[in-house]
Each structure stands twice: as C-alpha cells, then as structure tokens.
Design an enzyme around this catalytic site. Structure first.
Site, PDB file in Angstrom:
ATOM      1  N   LYS A  72       0.838  -1.214   0.000  1.00  0.00           N
ATOM      2  CA  LYS A  72       0.000   0.000   0.000  1.00  0.00           C
ATOM      3  C   LYS A  72       0.871   1.262   0.000  1.00  0.00           C
ATOM      4  CE  LYS A  72      -2.201  -1.384   3.742  1.00  0.00           C
ATOM      5  NZ  LYS A  72      -1.461  -2.650   3.890  1.00  0.00           N
ATOM      6  N   ASP A 117      -1.378   6.636   6.402  1.00  0.00           N
ATOM      7  CA  ASP A 117      -1.387   5.215   6.708  1.00  0.00           C
ATOM      8  C   ASP A 117      -2.315   4.985   7.905  1.00  0.00           C
ATOM      9  OD1 ASP A 117      -0.665   2.620   6.386  1.00  0.00           O
ATOM     10  OD2 ASP A 117       1.378   2.832   7.160  1.00  0.00           O
ATOM     11  N   THR A 166      -5.739  -1.362   7.071  1.00  0.00           N
ATOM     12  CA  THR A 166      -5.804  -2.817   7.223  1.00  0.00           C
ATOM     13  C   THR A 166      -7.194  -3.215   7.724  1.00  0.00           C
ATOM     14  OG1 THR A 166      -4.900  -2.479   9.430  1.00  0.00           O
ATOM     15  CG2 THR A 166      -3.350  -3.147   7.728  1.00  0.00           C
TER      16      THR A 166
HETATM   17  P1  ADP Z   1       2.243  -1.899   3.179  1.00  0.00           P
HETATM   18  O1  ADP Z   1       2.241  -0.403   3.079  1.00  0.00           O
HETATM   19  O2  ADP Z   1       1.027  -2.525   2.552  1.00  0.00           O
HETATM   20  O3  ADP Z   1       2.477  -2.395   4.586  1.00  0.00           O
HETATM   21  P2  ADP Z   1       4.755  -1.727   1.704  1.00  0.00           P
HETATM   22  O4  ADP Z   1       4.383  -0.894   0.526  1.00  0.00           O
HETATM   23  O5  ADP Z   1       5.511  -1.040   2.809  1.00  0.00           O
HETATM   24  O6  ADP Z   1       3.470  -2.473   2.296  1.00  0.00           O
HETATM   25  O7  ADP Z   1       5.589  -2.979   1.147  1.00  0.00           O
HETATM   26  C1  ADP Z   1       6.479  -3.735   1.926  1.00  0.00           C
HETATM   27  C2  ADP Z   1       7.700  -4.125   1.124  1.00  0.00           C
HETATM   28  O8  ADP Z   1       7.330  -5.019   0.085  1.00  0.00           O
HETATM   29  C3  ADP Z   1       8.389  -2.944   0.454  1.00  0.00           C
HETATM   30  O9  ADP Z   1       9.786  -3.136   0.547  1.00  0.00           O
HETATM   31  C4  ADP Z   1       7.953  -3.029  -1.001  1.00  0.00           C
HETATM   32  O10 ADP Z   1       8.945  -2.570  -1.828  1.00  0.00           O
HETATM   33  C5  ADP Z   1       7.714  -4.510  -1.202  1.00  0.00           C
HETATM   34  N1  ADP Z   1       6.577  -4.736  -2.099  1.00  0.00           N
HETATM   35  C6  ADP Z   1       5.277  -4.815  -1.729  1.00  0.00           C
HETATM   36  N2  ADP Z   1       4.492  -5.047  -2.793  1.00  0.00           N
HETATM   37  C7  ADP Z   1       5.297  -5.111  -3.865  1.00  0.00           C
HETATM   38  C8  ADP Z   1       5.067  -5.351  -5.270  1.00  0.00           C
HETATM   39  N3  ADP Z   1       3.837  -5.589  -5.740  1.00  0.00           N
HETATM   40  N4  ADP Z   1       6.133  -5.336  -6.104  1.00  0.00           N
HETATM   41  C9  ADP Z   1       7.378  -5.125  -5.620  1.00  0.00           C
HETATM   42  N5  ADP Z   1       7.652  -4.924  -4.294  1.00  0.00           N
HETATM   43  C10 ADP Z   1       6.642  -4.909  -3.430  1.00  0.00           C
END
Ligand code: ADP
Length: 350
Positions: A72, A117, A166
């Site tokens: 996200k 967030d 979430t």
């Molecule tokens: P969230 O905000 O949903 O908790 P993040 O955006 O912080 O998730 O993602 C966590 C990690 O996973 C980051 O290092 C991100 O680069 C990697 N990541 C998540 N989804 C992808 C994707 N679809 N392609 C490449 N890397 C991803």
C-alpha cells in the site's frame, strides 16, 4: 537467529526496525510497471493515471485496503512519482487533532499526494475535518478562543489523499464514500513473490538460486514484506557459511532456525493453534486467545488469522475461534471425540 525482527514477531509488521525501513525505501517500486502482480488493481490505476494526466488534474482520492506488507505504501509513493508530484506522509495515530493536519494540508502543492497510513485510526474530529479538504479543497480554521474566536476559510491546492487501511470495516461510511477509487490488495501468489524476490536480488546484489527463491516464496504467507525479510536473514546466513548465493540448503537451514515451518507458520501461529487444541479445538473468544499468545487482538485479527483461515486451519464462529480438523492434523494432535455442535463442525470442515 531469532524469530524477532525489529521488535515485532516474525510475521508482524509492528515496530519495523530502522534497517528494515531503509530496505523498504530502497526496494519500493518506482513506477507502476515495476510493481509486481495485483493485475486488476494495476490496470485500474493505470487508467486513472492516464485520464488524470490527460485532463491535467490531480488523481481522485484513493483508498488502499489490505493486510500489512502487501504494497500500500509503495503504491502511494509510486503514484506520486507517476504524477510528478511530491508526497507528504503521516498516519492515523499521529494526527490527534485537526490542527495537526493544517500544516500538512497547507504545504501541499497542486497535484501532490497526502498519504495517510492506518487511516481507520484517525480520530473522528480529524476525519470530519478532512471532508471539506477532500471535497471543496478548503478548510475552516478557528482563530482565537472563547468569545473572540473566528473562523477563517483557507483554500488548498488541489491534491490527492491516498489512505491505507488494514481494517476497511472500521472506516465510517461517509468517509469511505469520499474516496473516488477504492482498491483491495490480495495476498500474492508464489510466482509473484518469486518475481519480487528476484527484483530485490538484483537491487541489493543478493544472489538467490531459483529453487531457494521458490522455497522462500512458499513460506511467505502471500506477503512481499515477509519474503524480503526472509531473504535478508538468509543472506546473513549465506555470508557466514561463506556461500556465494542463497541456495536451497541455506534456505532450509535458515528457515528452520527461524522457527518457520513448510507452510510459513511461525511460533505464534503454532501457539495460537495449540491454545485452541488444548481447549478441545475451540470455541475460544478473540480476547482469551490474545491473552494466551501475548499479542494484541488487532494483530491477531489482521496479521495472523487471515492466513490460518486461508489454510483452512481456523474457523470463526459466533461463539469464538475453532481449530479445524486440518489444524489438528498439521499440529500432530489427536482429534477429540465430540458430540453435538462441534462434531458437526469438524465433520463439515474435514
Ligand atoms: P504496506 O504499506 O502494505 O504495509 P509496503 O508498501 O511497505 O506495504 O511494502 C512492503 C515491502 O514489500 C516494500 O519493501 C515493497 O517494496 C515490497 N513490495 C510490496 N508489494 C510489492 C510489489 N507488488 N512489487 C514489488 N515490491 C513490493
């Protein structure tokens, strides 16, 4: 090695360590084409971006829903890059009153993104304050107090609010309705996690054999952040064992040492299933379960239970959580002989 990484349990995103935050930043996809998987979501966003660019307008407000670690935050950052704007970042718990938002909102230039967030944790007063910012690009600020108080309307530059949550169900309906685009992220299939891992291998210079990448992906519960965490821990082990790459042997040794099983379950998952099994399979309330394993109810519901539900190990009933026949089998526990309701439950879930 331990199952803890940055303070949280292995799977939980709580208290990301500084090192992990740095990795997250380094690995964030910079454009929609670098973002792996979630094809439907990417297609929708790509249309929205092209249309907004064509009209030379900011994107509609966007809400991303889904468990932690699915991308996200990455999406919010890459949208800012795609639209050529800046991004300001905050979160629900950090904004305790409307005045905390004024500084952020007034700093936004045309087309910038405000990323919030954990938006479901915004206090109601802040949420309502956002309504006019989202709809009219204006806010009413109160100056002075008591009888001298006056209200001043401030006009804002057109901006895009990107919210991440979430717990979509906790958002008030009028708030949710103000997002023009609502997208849900799903757990990733193994092939996508392998692609994410290979991308990270190139960016961080970590050689990872294909069969090791596949084994890591299978134990990642569909979550890229877990895949990348595992890869980093295994890199350490490969280095200490003086191996040039993460191979299958390193992978098996490291994953065992982290207490992760073939399905990606960690100690806390097993404690949770054990707590249910010790009570004859259920039915145990969330509060009791949280006390048994020493985690918050929220973390259990958002981080741990969805995967156990997907595996068919856990079932939610009106009277509490139940371990299924599959869970008993996985844990090597004997299925209790039962009558009434629960026998029926096990029968149906076999
Ligand atoms: P969230 O905000 O949903 O908790 P993040 O955006 O912080 O998730 O993602 C966590 C990690 O996973 C980051 O290092 C991100 O680069 C990697 N990541 C998540 N989804 C992808 C994707 N679809 N392609 C490449 N890397 C991803």
């Amino acid at each position: 090695m331990t199952g803890k990484d940055g303070g949280g349990t292995w799977t939980s995103p709580d208290n990301l360590g500084q090192q992990e935050q740095d990795f997250d930043r380094a690995l964030r996809p910079k454009s929609l084409s670098e973002f792996v998987g979630q094809d439907r979501l990417r297609a929708n966003l790509s249309v929205a971006i092209e249309a907004a660019r064509g009209r030379e307008e900011p994107l509609d407000h966007i809400l991303f829903c889904g468990p932690p670690g699915l991308g996200k935050t990455s999406l919010a950052f890459l949208l800012a890059a795609e639209m050529g704007g800046d991004i300001l970042v905050s979160s629900g718990p950090a904004l305790s009153s409307p005045k905390d938002l004024v500084g952020l909102l007034t700093r936004l230039e045309r087309g910038d993104i405000l990323f919030l967030d954990e938006i479901h944790r915004l206090p109601r007063s802040v949420e309502e304050f956002l309504y006019s910012a989202m709809e009219d690009q204006a806010i009413d600020v109160t100056l002075d107090q008591g009888p001298a108080a006056r209200s001043l309307r401030l006009h804002l530059n057109p901006f895009t609010l990107v919210g991440a949550t979430t717990r979509e169900g906790l958002l008030a309906a009028p708030f949710r309705a103000r997002f023009g685009i609502v997208e849900r992220l799903e757990p990733y299939p193994v092939a996508d996690l392998v692609a994410i891992l290979q991308r990270a291998s190139v960016l961080l210079g970590i050689e990872t054999d294909f069969d090791a990448a596949d084994a890591i992906a299978h134990r990642s519960r569909g979550v890229p952040r877990i895949t990348l965490r595992l890869q980093r821990r295994l890199r350490d082990l490969a280095q200490v064992r003086k191996r040039s790459s993460i191979d299958l042997q390193i992978c098996h040794e490291g994953i065992r040492a982290l207490g992760i099983d073939d399905l990606g379950l960690e100690n806390l998952d097993r404690e949770l299933l054990q707590a249910l099994i010790q009570r004859g399979g259920g039915q145990v309330g969330l509060k009791t379960l949280a006390a048994c394993v020493g985690e918050s109810e929220d973390t259990l519901e958002v981080v741990y239970e969805p995967y156990l539900l997907r595996l068919g190990f856990l079932s939610r009933t009106p009277r509490g959580r139940v371990a299924t026949r599959k869970a008993f089998e996985h844990m090597g526990a004997e299925l209790p002989t039962r009558d009434g309701d629960q026998a029926d439950l096990y029968g149906r879930q076999a």
